[in-house]
Design an enzyme around this catalytic site. Structure first.
Site, PDB file in Angstrom:
ATOM      1  N   ALA A 124       0.835  -1.203   0.000  1.00 52.27           N
ATOM      2  CA  ALA A 124       0.000   0.000   0.000  1.00 52.27           C
ATOM      3  C   ALA A 124       0.872   1.256   0.000  1.00 52.27           C
ATOM      4  O   ALA A 124       0.391   2.343  -0.337  1.00 52.27           O
ATOM      5  CB  ALA A 124      -0.887   0.001   1.234  1.00 52.27           C
ATOM      6  N   TYR A 154      10.879   3.154   0.192  1.00 49.60           N
ATOM      7  CA  TYR A 154      10.339   1.784   0.199  1.00 49.60           C
ATOM      8  C   TYR A 154       9.209   1.671  -0.838  1.00 49.60           C
ATOM      9  O   TYR A 154       9.158   0.723  -1.623  1.00 49.60           O
ATOM     10  CB  TYR A 154       9.837   1.474   1.617  1.00 49.60           C
ATOM     11  N   LYS A 158       9.036  -0.442  -4.460  1.00 52.54           N
ATOM     12  CA  LYS A 158       7.939  -1.377  -4.734  1.00 52.54           C
ATOM     13  C   LYS A 158       7.300  -1.073  -6.093  1.00 52.54           C
ATOM     14  O   LYS A 158       6.957  -1.973  -6.845  1.00 52.54           O
ATOM     15  CB  LYS A 158       6.872  -1.281  -3.634  1.00 52.54           C
ATOM     16  N   GLU A 196       9.194  -3.505  14.051  1.00 54.75           N
ATOM     17  CA  GLU A 196       7.787  -3.849  14.287  1.00 54.75           C
ATOM     18  C   GLU A 196       6.869  -2.739  13.791  1.00 54.75           C
ATOM     19  O   GLU A 196       7.211  -1.576  13.778  1.00 54.75           O
ATOM     20  CB  GLU A 196       7.526  -4.136  15.774  1.00 54.75           C
ATOM     21  N   THR A 224      -5.361   7.347  10.767  1.00 54.99           N
ATOM     22  CA  THR A 224      -6.137   6.110  10.598  1.00 54.99           C
ATOM     23  C   THR A 224      -5.363   5.104   9.741  1.00 54.99           C
ATOM     24  O   THR A 224      -4.600   5.481   8.841  1.00 54.99           O
ATOM     25  CB  THR A 224      -7.503   6.375   9.931  1.00 54.99           C
ATOM     26  N   ARG A 225      -5.586   3.849  10.045  1.00 50.47           N
ATOM     27  CA  ARG A 225      -4.940   2.759   9.324  1.00 50.47           C
ATOM     28  C   ARG A 225      -5.918   1.592   9.230  1.00 50.47           C
ATOM     29  O   ARG A 225      -6.950   1.569   9.883  1.00 50.47           O
ATOM     30  CB  ARG A 225      -3.696   2.262  10.094  1.00 50.47           C
TER      31      ARG A 225
HETATM   32  P1  NAD Z   1       9.904  -9.543   6.902  1.00 49.10           P
HETATM   33  O1  NAD Z   1      10.952  -8.480   7.064  1.00 49.10           O
HETATM   34  O2  NAD Z   1       9.477 -10.283   8.119  1.00 49.10           O
HETATM   35  O3  NAD Z   1      10.357 -10.594   5.808  1.00 49.10           O
HETATM   36  C1  NAD Z   1      11.212 -10.288   4.749  1.00 49.10           C
HETATM   37  C2  NAD Z   1      12.325 -11.301   4.753  1.00 49.10           C
HETATM   38  O4  NAD Z   1      13.199 -11.030   3.656  1.00 49.10           O
HETATM   39  C3  NAD Z   1      13.178 -11.246   6.027  1.00 49.10           C
HETATM   40  O5  NAD Z   1      13.150 -12.478   6.707  1.00 49.10           O
HETATM   41  C4  NAD Z   1      14.561 -10.920   5.510  1.00 49.10           C
HETATM   42  O6  NAD Z   1      15.614 -11.576   6.213  1.00 49.10           O
HETATM   43  C5  NAD Z   1      14.490 -11.416   4.064  1.00 49.10           C
HETATM   44  N1  NAD Z   1      15.520 -10.782   3.273  1.00 49.10           N
HETATM   45  C6  NAD Z   1      15.862  -9.460   3.253  1.00 49.10           C
HETATM   46  N2  NAD Z   1      16.908  -9.271   2.454  1.00 49.10           N
HETATM   47  C7  NAD Z   1      17.240 -10.505   1.954  1.00 49.10           C
HETATM   48  C8  NAD Z   1      18.256 -10.943   1.084  1.00 49.10           C
HETATM   49  N3  NAD Z   1      19.143 -10.102   0.565  1.00 49.10           N
HETATM   50  N4  NAD Z   1      18.304 -12.260   0.769  1.00 49.10           N
HETATM   51  C9  NAD Z   1      17.409 -13.138   1.309  1.00 49.10           C
HETATM   52  N5  NAD Z   1      16.432 -12.762   2.155  1.00 49.10           N
HETATM   53  C10 NAD Z   1      16.348 -11.455   2.468  1.00 49.10           C
HETATM   54  O7  NAD Z   1       8.665  -8.838   6.198  1.00 49.10           O
HETATM   55  P2  NAD Z   1       7.176  -9.367   5.974  1.00 49.10           P
HETATM   56  O8  NAD Z   1       6.291  -8.547   6.814  1.00 49.10           O
HETATM   57  O9  NAD Z   1       7.123 -10.836   6.073  1.00 49.10           O
HETATM   58  O10 NAD Z   1       6.937  -8.922   4.463  1.00 49.10           O
HETATM   59  C11 NAD Z   1       7.077  -9.805   3.359  1.00 49.10           C
HETATM   60  C12 NAD Z   1       6.897  -9.044   2.062  1.00 49.10           C
HETATM   61  O11 NAD Z   1       5.618  -8.403   2.049  1.00 49.10           O
HETATM   62  C13 NAD Z   1       7.920  -7.921   1.866  1.00 49.10           C
HETATM   63  O12 NAD Z   1       8.263  -7.861   0.505  1.00 49.10           O
HETATM   64  C14 NAD Z   1       7.174  -6.685   2.264  1.00 49.10           C
HETATM   65  O13 NAD Z   1       7.695  -5.535   1.640  1.00 49.10           O
HETATM   66  C15 NAD Z   1       5.778  -7.008   1.796  1.00 49.10           C
HETATM   67  N6  NAD Z   1       4.761  -6.242   2.546  1.00 49.10           N
HETATM   68  C16 NAD Z   1       4.550  -6.512   3.862  1.00 49.10           C
HETATM   69  C17 NAD Z   1       3.600  -5.781   4.552  1.00 49.10           C
HETATM   70  C18 NAD Z   1       3.323  -6.056   6.002  1.00 49.10           C
HETATM   71  O14 NAD Z   1       2.451  -5.381   6.556  1.00 49.10           O
HETATM   72  N7  NAD Z   1       4.003  -6.987   6.669  1.00 49.10           N
HETATM   73  C19 NAD Z   1       2.868  -4.766   3.904  1.00 49.10           C
HETATM   74  C20 NAD Z   1       3.128  -4.521   2.568  1.00 49.10           C
HETATM   75  C21 NAD Z   1       4.059  -5.282   1.883  1.00 49.10           C
END
Ligand code: NAD
Length: 329
Positions: A124, A154, A158, A196, A224-225
């Protein structure tokens, strides 16, 4: 042992929050799963059949990991975190460079290996800041992405990577699926390491506070979220992957809440009386109001998230309270 009938999936970022849950979900569905990440999942052992510790910024690692014609690749690896990581500006170079390299390497490797389908997790955070300046800003429709003006590097990375996957789809025929996640939360996510997000941070602060105590909240708390429970995110990913819709599509709840109200909800779940101290001199605030428009997902998948925030927060609070107790022991 892999059997020939089993569908094979690769999960990149399998040591992370969503990736580790996705591995569990795919295993339940009977897949053979390889995970890859810089690290193992922090809170429970991985259920992947094979787990590679490796850096996806390295082409040699990517080639080693994408060494067979997986039926499905889920690309979730990214250098990311909550507001304290994404919005201070201090991590911008790493965020852009690391995540872009991962996506450039992965899409090329998938093309060369004839991977049937690749899922990419966008966010988002790609939506223009002008669309999110009011507490009740209109819900974000997918088409609002352009003209692009995300409020963080970021978000820019994306949007670049969305386009990268779409271009490989158009020019080389790779089958891609792109989802824009809106704030996913739940047990076994970052809760105290500086990455977090607000639901986990609020649960931690409330769990650590005495009854009648005070917790600090960034901003005036009126922002708001919306928050989507992890199981619903996984359901959306799997439904999108099984559909023939490329996306990008929002995967988010449409239950909007202010941060102050979220604190009240968590305090109520905890059975504590909690006062809020709003910290106003914070740079890392993010947008004022955000909501997900779910018309497209309903139209294309015949489904949209509907899990209640209260139920999801109850589960998340219970898990974080347990972590806080363990830390104290
Ligand atoms: P997270 O940080 O827990 O997981 C991402 C993982 O990628 C981590 O474990 C990290 O070690 C790994 N990583 C980073 N660099 C790396 C590399 N060079 N080689 C191998 N692994 C690598 O995040 P998440 O919350 O699980 O998010 C997962 C995906 O969803 C991400 O792409 C994030 O941008 C996207 N996303 C998440 C949210 C959310 O609310 N959690 C919202 C929007 C988008």
């Amino acid at each position: 042992m892999m059997n020939n009938q089993q569908r094979k999936a690769l999960v990149c970022g399998a040591g992370g929050f969503i990736g580790s849950h996705l591995v569990k979900r795919l295993k339940k569905e009977g897949y053979w799963v390889r995970g890859v990440d810089l690290k193992y999942p922090k809170f429970s052992p991985t259920q992947a059949d094979d787990f590679v510790i490796g850096d996806l910024r390295e082409q040699s690692v990517v080639r080693r990991v994408v060494d067979m014609p997986f039926d499905e690749v889920y690309q979730l690896a990214a250098d990311m975190g909550g507001a304290g990581f994404v919005f201070t500006g201090e991590n911008d170079a790493d965020i852009m460079h690391n995540s872009a390299l991962i996506n450039l390497n992965m899409v090329e490797a998938c093309y060369k290996r004839n991977i049937k389908k690749i899922f990419y997790s966008s966010s988002a955070c790609i939506y223009p800041q002008e669309r999110q300046t009011e507490l009740d800003s209109p819900a974000l429709k997918e088409e609002f992405a352009y003209p692009a003006h995300p409020d963080s590097e970021y978000g820019w990375e994306k949007i670049f990577s969305e386009r990268l996957y779409l271009n490989f789809h158009r020019n080389y025929g790779i089958d891609v699926r792109i989802a824009r996640f809106h704030n996913i939360y739940g047990p076994e996510g970052s809760w105290n390491d500086g990455r977090e997000k607000s639901p986990a941070a609020i649960c931690r602060k409330v769990a650590e506070a005495e009854n009648g105590g005070e917790i600090e909240i960034w901003g005036d708390g009126k922002q708001t979220r919306l928050f989507l429970y992890i199981d619903e995110c996984l359901e959306g990913i799997r439904r999108l992957m099984d559909s023939d819709f490329v996306g990008p599509v929002n995967i988010g709840s449409d239950e909007r809440i202010s941060i102050n109200d979220l604190v009240k909800m968590v305090a109520d779940i905890a059975g504590k009386d909690i006062k809020v101290k709003n910290k106003l001199d914070v740079k890392a605030l993010g947008v004022r109001g955000r909501n997900s428009d779910n018309t497209l997902i309903k139209e294309k998948l015949g489904w949209a998230p509907n899990y209640s925030l209260r139920k999801g927060m109850e589960r998340t609070y219970a898990w974080i309270e347990e972590q806080v107790k363990k830390m104290k022991q």
